[in-house]
Design a protein around this motif. Structure first.
Motif, PDB file in Angstrom:
ATOM      1  N   ARG A 105      -5.442   1.850  39.871  1.00 24.01           N
ATOM      2  CA  ARG A 105      -5.567   0.718  38.954  1.00 24.01           C
ATOM      3  C   ARG A 105      -6.395   1.100  37.723  1.00 24.01           C
ATOM      4  O   ARG A 105      -6.095   0.690  36.612  1.00 24.01           O
ATOM      5  CB  ARG A 105      -6.170  -0.484  39.656  1.00 24.01           C
ATOM      6  CG  ARG A 105      -5.201  -1.090  40.640  1.00 24.01           C
ATOM      7  CD  ARG A 105      -5.763  -2.334  41.273  1.00 24.01           C
ATOM      8  NE  ARG A 105      -4.862  -2.813  42.288  1.00 24.01           N
ATOM      9  CZ  ARG A 105      -4.162  -3.933  42.186  1.00 24.01           C
ATOM     10  NH1 ARG A 105      -4.280  -4.678  41.121  1.00 24.01           N
ATOM     11  NH2 ARG A 105      -3.366  -4.310  43.151  1.00 24.01           N
ATOM     12  N   LYS A 106      -7.442   1.900  37.923  1.00 26.47           N
ATOM     13  CA  LYS A 106      -8.236   2.356  36.782  1.00 26.47           C
ATOM     14  C   LYS A 106      -7.371   3.189  35.844  1.00 26.47           C
ATOM     15  O   LYS A 106      -7.442   3.017  34.626  1.00 26.47           O
ATOM     16  CB  LYS A 106      -9.449   3.170  37.244  1.00 26.47           C
ATOM     17  CG  LYS A 106     -10.574   2.319  37.755  1.00 26.47           C
ATOM     18  CD  LYS A 106     -11.865   3.104  37.856  1.00 26.47           C
ATOM     19  CE  LYS A 106     -11.944   3.808  39.174  1.00 26.47           C
ATOM     20  NZ  LYS A 106     -13.275   4.383  39.435  1.00 26.47           N
ATOM     21  N   LYS A 107      -6.563   4.070  36.393  1.00 25.45           N
ATOM     22  CA  LYS A 107      -5.693   4.911  35.556  1.00 25.45           C
ATOM     23  C   LYS A 107      -4.747   4.048  34.736  1.00 25.45           C
ATOM     24  O   LYS A 107      -4.547   4.292  33.545  1.00 25.45           O
ATOM     25  CB  LYS A 107      -4.903   5.906  36.394  1.00 25.45           C
ATOM     26  CG  LYS A 107      -4.038   6.823  35.547  1.00 25.45           C
ATOM     27  CD  LYS A 107      -3.291   7.815  36.364  1.00 25.45           C
ATOM     28  CE  LYS A 107      -2.381   8.720  35.567  1.00 25.45           C
ATOM     29  NZ  LYS A 107      -1.984   8.339  34.250  1.00 25.45           N
ATOM     30  N   TYR A 108      -4.179   3.025  35.359  1.00 26.23           N
ATOM     31  CA  TYR A 108      -3.273   2.119  34.656  1.00 26.23           C
ATOM     32  C   TYR A 108      -3.991   1.454  33.476  1.00 26.23           C
ATOM     33  O   TYR A 108      -3.470   1.403  32.359  1.00 26.23           O
ATOM     34  CB  TYR A 108      -2.744   1.060  35.630  1.00 26.23           C
ATOM     35  CG  TYR A 108      -1.858   0.035  34.990  1.00 26.23           C
ATOM     36  CD1 TYR A 108      -0.511   0.308  34.737  1.00 26.23           C
ATOM     37  CD2 TYR A 108      -2.364  -1.207  34.619  1.00 26.23           C
ATOM     38  CE1 TYR A 108       0.295  -0.635  34.132  1.00 26.23           C
ATOM     39  CE2 TYR A 108      -1.549  -2.147  34.017  1.00 26.23           C
ATOM     40  CZ  TYR A 108      -0.216  -1.859  33.771  1.00 26.23           C
ATOM     41  OH  TYR A 108       0.582  -2.788  33.171  1.00 26.23           O
ATOM     42  N   ILE A 109      -5.185   0.958  33.706  1.00 27.75           N
ATOM     43  CA  ILE A 109      -5.953   0.285  32.654  1.00 27.75           C
ATOM     44  C   ILE A 109      -6.337   1.276  31.559  1.00 27.75           C
ATOM     45  O   ILE A 109      -6.211   0.988  30.366  1.00 27.75           O
ATOM     46  CB  ILE A 109      -7.191  -0.415  33.243  1.00 27.75           C
ATOM     47  CG1 ILE A 109      -6.744  -1.608  34.084  1.00 27.75           C
ATOM     48  CG2 ILE A 109      -8.158  -0.851  32.136  1.00 27.75           C
ATOM     49  CD1 ILE A 109      -7.838  -2.257  34.889  1.00 27.75           C
ATOM     50  N   TYR A 110      -6.805   2.462  31.940  1.00 28.14           N
ATOM     51  CA  TYR A 110      -7.189   3.469  30.946  1.00 28.14           C
ATOM     52  C   TYR A 110      -5.985   3.901  30.106  1.00 28.14           C
ATOM     53  O   TYR A 110      -6.106   4.090  28.889  1.00 28.14           O
ATOM     54  CB  TYR A 110      -7.819   4.684  31.613  1.00 28.14           C
ATOM     55  CG  TYR A 110      -9.142   4.412  32.275  1.00 28.14           C
ATOM     56  CD1 TYR A 110     -10.000   3.421  31.825  1.00 28.14           C
ATOM     57  CD2 TYR A 110      -9.549   5.143  33.382  1.00 28.14           C
ATOM     58  CE1 TYR A 110     -11.213   3.171  32.430  1.00 28.14           C
ATOM     59  CE2 TYR A 110     -10.764   4.902  34.004  1.00 28.14           C
ATOM     60  CZ  TYR A 110     -11.590   3.911  33.521  1.00 28.14           C
ATOM     61  OH  TYR A 110     -12.787   3.678  34.133  1.00 28.14           O
TER      62      TYR A 110
ATOM     63  N   ASP B  50     -16.492  -4.172  36.054  1.00 28.40           N
ATOM     64  CA  ASP B  50     -15.407  -4.624  36.927  1.00 28.40           C
ATOM     65  C   ASP B  50     -14.354  -3.536  37.112  1.00 28.40           C
ATOM     66  O   ASP B  50     -13.866  -3.308  38.217  1.00 28.40           O
ATOM     67  CB  ASP B  50     -14.759  -5.890  36.372  1.00 28.40           C
ATOM     68  CG  ASP B  50     -15.657  -7.106  36.459  1.00 28.40           C
ATOM     69  OD1 ASP B  50     -16.656  -7.074  37.225  1.00 28.40           O
ATOM     70  OD2 ASP B  50     -15.373  -8.093  35.757  1.00 28.40           O
ATOM     71  N   ILE B  51     -14.010  -2.856  36.035  1.00 25.30           N
ATOM     72  CA  ILE B  51     -13.023  -1.781  36.109  1.00 25.30           C
ATOM     73  C   ILE B  51     -13.519  -0.661  37.017  1.00 25.30           C
ATOM     74  O   ILE B  51     -12.752  -0.100  37.799  1.00 25.30           O
ATOM     75  CB  ILE B  51     -12.688  -1.238  34.702  1.00 25.30           C
ATOM     76  CG1 ILE B  51     -11.911  -2.289  33.910  1.00 25.30           C
ATOM     77  CG2 ILE B  51     -11.895   0.066  34.782  1.00 25.30           C
ATOM     78  CD1 ILE B  51     -11.782  -1.974  32.433  1.00 25.30           C
ATOM     79  N   SER B  52     -14.795  -0.358  36.955  1.00 29.98           N
ATOM     80  CA  SER B  52     -15.340   0.736  37.765  1.00 29.98           C
ATOM     81  C   SER B  52     -15.213   0.465  39.265  1.00 29.98           C
ATOM     82  O   SER B  52     -15.253   1.402  40.065  1.00 29.98           O
ATOM     83  CB  SER B  52     -16.796   1.010  37.401  1.00 29.98           C
ATOM     84  OG  SER B  52     -17.630  -0.024  37.878  1.00 29.98           O
ATOM     85  N   LYS B  53     -15.016  -0.779  39.651  1.00 33.29           N
ATOM     86  CA  LYS B  53     -14.890  -1.143  41.062  1.00 33.29           C
ATOM     87  C   LYS B  53     -13.453  -1.057  41.578  1.00 33.29           C
ATOM     88  O   LYS B  53     -13.221  -1.173  42.781  1.00 33.29           O
ATOM     89  CB  LYS B  53     -15.413  -2.563  41.282  1.00 33.29           C
ATOM     90  CG  LYS B  53     -16.885  -2.713  40.959  1.00 33.29           C
ATOM     91  CD  LYS B  53     -17.319  -4.159  41.021  1.00 33.29           C
ATOM     92  CE  LYS B  53     -18.748  -4.328  40.534  1.00 33.29           C
ATOM     93  NZ  LYS B  53     -19.140  -5.736  40.434  1.00 33.29           N
TER      94      LYS B  53
END
Length: 53
Positions: A31-36, A23-26
């Motif tokens: 947004r991915k940077k925030y989660i990482y 899900d994150i890869s999508k």
């Protein structure tokens, strides 16, 4: 895919974790940077707590 090519040493067996990674890869790059960044912060804090036990 990396696992099949032999480019990783980790096999994800937990289906919930795998689904979250997919899900994150999508997500958008922002947004991915925030989660990482959040994951990195949590892992850093955990490792620090473990070092001082």
């Amino acid at each position: 895919m990396d696992f099949l090519a032999g480019d990783t040493s980790v096999l994800v067996k937990d289906k919930e974790v795998l689904q979250r990674i997919e899900d994150i890869s999508k997500l958008s790059e922002d947004r991915k940077k925030y989660i990482y960044d959040f994951i990195d912060m949590c892992l850093r804090d955990y490792k620090t707590q473990e070092a001082y036990k």
